[in-house]
Motif scaffolding. Structure first.
Motif, short mmCIF file in Angstrom:
data_model
loop_
_atom_site.label_atom_id
_atom_site.label_comp_id
_atom_site.label_asym_id
_atom_site.label_seq_id
_atom_site.Cartn_x
_atom_site.Cartn_y
_atom_site.Cartn_z
N ASP A 19 0.82 -1.21 0.00
CA ASP A 19 0.00 0.00 0.00
C ASP A 19 0.85 1.26 0.00
O ASP A 19 0.49 2.27 -0.59
N LYS A 244 -13.26 0.23 -3.61
CA LYS A 244 -13.18 -1.04 -2.89
C LYS A 244 -14.18 -2.01 -3.50
O LYS A 244 -15.29 -1.64 -3.82
N SER A 245 -13.75 -3.27 -3.66
CA SER A 245 -14.66 -4.27 -4.18
C SER A 245 -15.80 -4.42 -3.19
O SER A 245 -15.60 -4.40 -1.98
N ARG A 247 -17.44 -7.08 -3.08
CA ARG A 247 -17.50 -8.51 -2.74
C ARG A 247 -17.17 -8.66 -1.25
O ARG A 247 -16.33 -7.93 -0.71
N CYS A 249 -15.65 -11.18 0.46
CA CYS A 249 -14.34 -11.79 0.74
C CYS A 249 -14.31 -12.44 2.13
O CYS A 249 -13.36 -12.23 2.89
N GLN A 251 -14.00 -15.51 4.71
CA GLN A 251 -13.52 -16.90 4.80
C GLN A 251 -14.43 -17.69 5.74
O GLN A 251 -14.82 -17.21 6.80
N ASN A 508 -4.11 -2.30 -9.66
CA ASN A 508 -3.78 -1.60 -8.42
C ASN A 508 -4.15 -0.11 -8.45
O ASN A 508 -4.26 0.51 -7.40
N ASN A 669 -3.37 -18.01 -0.26
CA ASN A 669 -3.15 -16.69 -0.89
C ASN A 669 -3.72 -16.62 -2.30
O ASN A 669 -3.30 -15.77 -3.09
N PRO A 671 -5.50 -15.49 -5.44
CA PRO A 671 -6.05 -14.17 -5.75
C PRO A 671 -7.58 -14.15 -5.77
O PRO A 671 -8.20 -13.13 -5.48
N PHE A 673 -9.62 -15.19 -3.72
CA PHE A 673 -10.20 -14.90 -2.41
C PHE A 673 -10.46 -13.41 -2.22
O PHE A 673 -11.27 -13.02 -1.39
N LYS A 674 -9.76 -12.57 -2.99
CA LYS A 674 -9.99 -11.11 -2.87
C LYS A 674 -11.09 -10.66 -3.84
O LYS A 674 -11.39 -9.48 -3.95
N GLN A 675 -11.63 -11.61 -4.61
CA GLN A 675 -12.62 -11.23 -5.63
C GLN A 675 -13.90 -12.05 -5.50
O GLN A 675 -14.66 -12.16 -6.46
#
Ligand SMILES: Cc1cc2nc3c(=O)[nH]c(=O)nc-3n(C[C@H](O)[C@H](O)[C@H](O)COP(=O)(O)OP(=O)(O)OC[C@H]3O[C@@H](n4cnc5c(N)ncnc54)[C@H](O)[C@@H]3O)c2cc1C
Length: 698
Positions: A19, A244-245, A247, A249, A251, A508, A669, A671, A673-675
């Motif tokens: 970031d 910000k998505s 979604r 996200c 778990q 990004n 990790n 990707p 999972f962030k979408q």
């Protein structure tokens, strides 16, 4: 004897992005906070060039690595030399900085010309090979634009090469499948989408690479016609962090909880999708249709909006309704109110801007249609929907450029989708997509009618055709847009510009771009982002035939084999379960998807369809017709379950319109999972039987 000129680029290592690598105010990347690496796809281009040299059996062919960049970009040339390159050329000059894709492709093409003349002694059997795109630019425009400058055929998205009958045949990705092609004759430009046989450097090769002299040229040496900011046809006007998505996200730790959220979200589906940075409603009104000419609420940048807000407020306070009422006394009061925001020259520009009503560009809004065997690509309809909205606010018409053979009958559905005029270019030589003949058709029509905006789908075909057409008609082009809006830049004298917003640096950041030094504004737009209008068969439109003369010289590629998905798949189903490469093999894909689909069907009492990632299709787990994504089908079910799928951009843009996305992946990790909305970290083999059981028991 073939020679190989391989383009390599030094890029920031976006895989290590943090970031604090971004300026929070501007969203721009602080380059010094990231390591510089060679663009990964360019390493694959080097490997492919080396492989081509090997399979041709010709050891005399030269591999020359070429890069354009600051002096430190020499590092990527040494990388090339230590792997397979025989020579290296660095094009470096401050004057080349700040370039867009046109002002990058142009000097690189001139450098290729000089390499051919001086280093290859005019030997014209050569290939220019590069990665399909770089991770920082992400546009895939430079190689096709170079091909246009060099007047060479372009074979984009190559994944394999073979040497047969004394020539190279290339397998490449196309919309909906793959194709084997050969250039009618070299030279040709090749872009590599994937070639996973990396080259390693030996100790002695590394030592040799470090001692070898790199040929260095500056802009004077190559005599390019378009360089740097001045030679560019687009300009970035704003960079900002992506929204910000939406979604969730979230778990989940066990199959029972996942089963519960699957059932709940299916039952309470609200029709909302959770994508970020997507399309918004444009809502633009031309200045002379606004309540007052002093209303400048459609300025392109935040700064312009704020400055005009101060000006309007003060004019209102002073009771000024016309610009000719603004005298020196009024100006002084405005400047006092503006404080540090703007000074007298800027105020004069803003006042002049208030007098403007005429749009900077004239003409219709065009969509270049993509089709195959009489079937229009869904993205074409989405673009017509967007074009309709833009045309209505600009009070102009929507045109569709339809090039092919016996395609006129397709005009009806394009008109029903929102088009007014269909420009049909028909010729037998256009019956299959050849980049050069189709470029000629589309560029010729544009150069006759000059639409103010031209939109293409960001499919493999559109991403190849658009750079070639735009380069030929000397217009700027922005790739992979997710937002297209009309806005003014009144103080710079420009009304009703197309602002083109796209993700950059691997998603990004977002960048908003405008066209400059061009007669038309051009963009490719991501499939699945713009909204298709419901078809209206009562709409009336015109078919305009545009004649272009073609000869066999206009065909650049010989198509040897095309493989497209066949069969019947119902992607309109409410639930789609997809398997990726993580399913390991065809048996697992079949067995595990059957178990899960059966439990879902029983529990949710709805149709369930099977999907797949491209990698799963390529592994032979399932037929190509099941492929979801940029080159498969874009879908928008209520529920999408992705099993063993990593979440590559080309896959995820195909599911952007899904209400709920669930993922199962063994990599914590991954990707995806962030979408997605809900996920479980676990192997498909273990999780799916548990989930099926939990669904039945819930
Ligand atoms: C021009 C172009 C167009 C493309 N078009 C598309 C397209 O339309 N659709 C598309 O899908 N791709 C497309 N791609 C390819 C895309 O870039 C990715 O390569 C592809 O989506 C990867 O598929 P995957 O996720 O199945 O495989 P991988 O990326 O290899 O991921 C496999 C995943 O499975 C997980 N896994 C491994 N074992 C297990 C296990 N036992 N249980 C659970 N998880 C496991 C791994 O952690 C990994 O995340 C395109 C690429 C290009 C260049």
């Amino acid at each position: 004897m073939s020679n190989y000129i391989v383009l390599v680029k030094q890029v920031p290592d976006v895989s290590q992005i943090t970031d604090n690598a971004f300026n929070p105010e501007t969203g721009t990347l602080i380059r010094t906070r990231l390591a510089s690496v060679i663009n990964e796809l360019d390493t694959q281009a080097l490997a492919l060039a080396n492989y081509m040299k090997e399979i041709s059996g010709d050891r005399q062919g030269k591999i020359i690595a070429l890069t354009m960049g600051p002096p430190m970009a020499e590092e990527v040339l040494r990388y090339g030399l230590s792997r397979c390159a025989d020579q290296a050329v660095l094009l470096t000059d401050r004057a080349l900085g700040g370039a867009d894709t046109v002002a990058t492709a142009n000097p690189l093409a001139f450098a290729v010309r000089k390499i051919v003349k001086e280093l290859l002694k005019n030997e014209d059997d050569y290939f220019v090979i590069s990665g399909m795109q770089s991770v920082d630019g992400d546009t895939a425009q430079v190689p096709p634009q170079m091909a246009e400058e060099l007047r060479l055929p372009c074979i984009a998205y190559v994944t394999e090469a073979e040497f047969k009958n004394d020539r190279f045949e290339f397998t490449r990705i196309i919309s909906g499948g793959s194709q084997v092609v050969a250039a009618k004759k070299p030279p040709a430009v090749i872009t590599v989408a994937r070639y996973e046989f990396p080259l390693y450097a030996t100790f002695s090769k590394t030592r040799w690479a470090n001692q070898t002299k790199v040929t260095t040229w500056d802009s004077e040496d190559i005599k390019a016609t378009h360089i740097g900011v001045k030679g560019s046809r687009t300009a970035v006007i704003r960079v900002f962090p992506p929204g910000k998505s939406t979604r969730k996200c979230r778990q989940l730790n066990d199959a029972n909880s996942l089963a519960k959220v699957i059932i709940d979200s299916f039952k309470s589906g609200n029709g909302e999708t959770g994508t970020a940075g997507g399309e918004q409603i444009n809502g633009y009104v031309l200045p002379d249709k606004r309540a007052s000419l002093l209303d400048r609420s459609f300025e392109g940048t935040k700064k312009e909006q704020e400055d005009y807000a101060i000006l309007s407020e003060k004019l209102k306070e002073l009771g000024i309704k016309e610009t000719n009422q603004i005298d020196d006394q009024a100006k002084a009061k405005i400047l006092t109110a503006a404080g540090e925001n703007f000074h007298d020259r800027a105020l004069d520009d803003m006042i002049n801007g208030l007098k403007l009503t005429k749009p900077a560009f004239k003409g219709e809004i065009w969509v270049v249609a993509e089709h195959n065997e009489g079937v229009t690509h869904p993205a074409t309809f989405e673009l017509i929907g967007k074009a309709r909205e833009l045309a209505d606010s600009l009070e102009t018409k929507v045109g569709v450029c339809l090039a092919g053979y016996q395609v006129e009958s397709m005009a009806k559905e394009l008109i029903a989708a929102g088009a007014d005029n269909i420009y049909v270019i028909e010729d037998k030589l256009l019956s299959v997509f050849d980049p050069t003949s189709h470029r000629k058709a589309v560029a010729d029509a544009i150069a006759k009618y000059w639409p103010q905006i031209v939109l293409y789908a960001a499919t493999p075909q559109g991403r190849m055709l658009a750079p070639m057409v735009s380069y030929r008609v000397e217009c700027g082009l922005t790739a992979d847009c997710t937002g297209l809006d009309i806005r003014d830049s009144s103080r710079k004298g420009d009304i009703a510009l197309l602002l083109q917003t796209r993700p950059a640096l691997g998603g990004n950041v977002m960048a908003t771009i405008r066209t400059k030094n061009s007669k038309s504004q051009m963009a490719t737009a991501r499939p699945g982002v713009m909204k298709r209008l419901p078809p209206d068969t009562s709409r009336k439109g015109n078919v305009i035939k545009h004649k272009v003369e073609f000869s066999h010289d206009d065909i650049s590629l010989e198509i040897i084999k095309t493989e497209l998905g066949a069969g019947d798949v119902n992607f309109g189903a409410e639930v789609i379960v997809s398997g990726g490469k993580g399913m390991q093999n065809r048996d697992n894909y079949d067995r595990l998807l059957s178990i899960l689909c059966e439990s879902l069907r029983k529990k949710l009492n709805t149709q369930i369809e099977r999907g797949a990632s491209r990698a799963a299709v390529e592994q032979g787990f399932v037929e190509r017709i099941h492929q979801v994504g940029q080159t498969g089908t874009s879908i928008g079910p209520k529920l999408y379950i992705a099993l063993g799928i990593s979440g590559a951009i080309q896959h995820m843009i195909g599911v952007a319109n899904t209400e709920t996305i669930v993922a199962v992946n063994s990599d914590p990790n991954a990707p995806i999972f962030k979408q997605c909305d809900y996920y479980i970290v676990g192997t498909a083999e273990e999780t799916i039987p548990q989930l099926a059981q939990a669904l039945e028991q819930t």
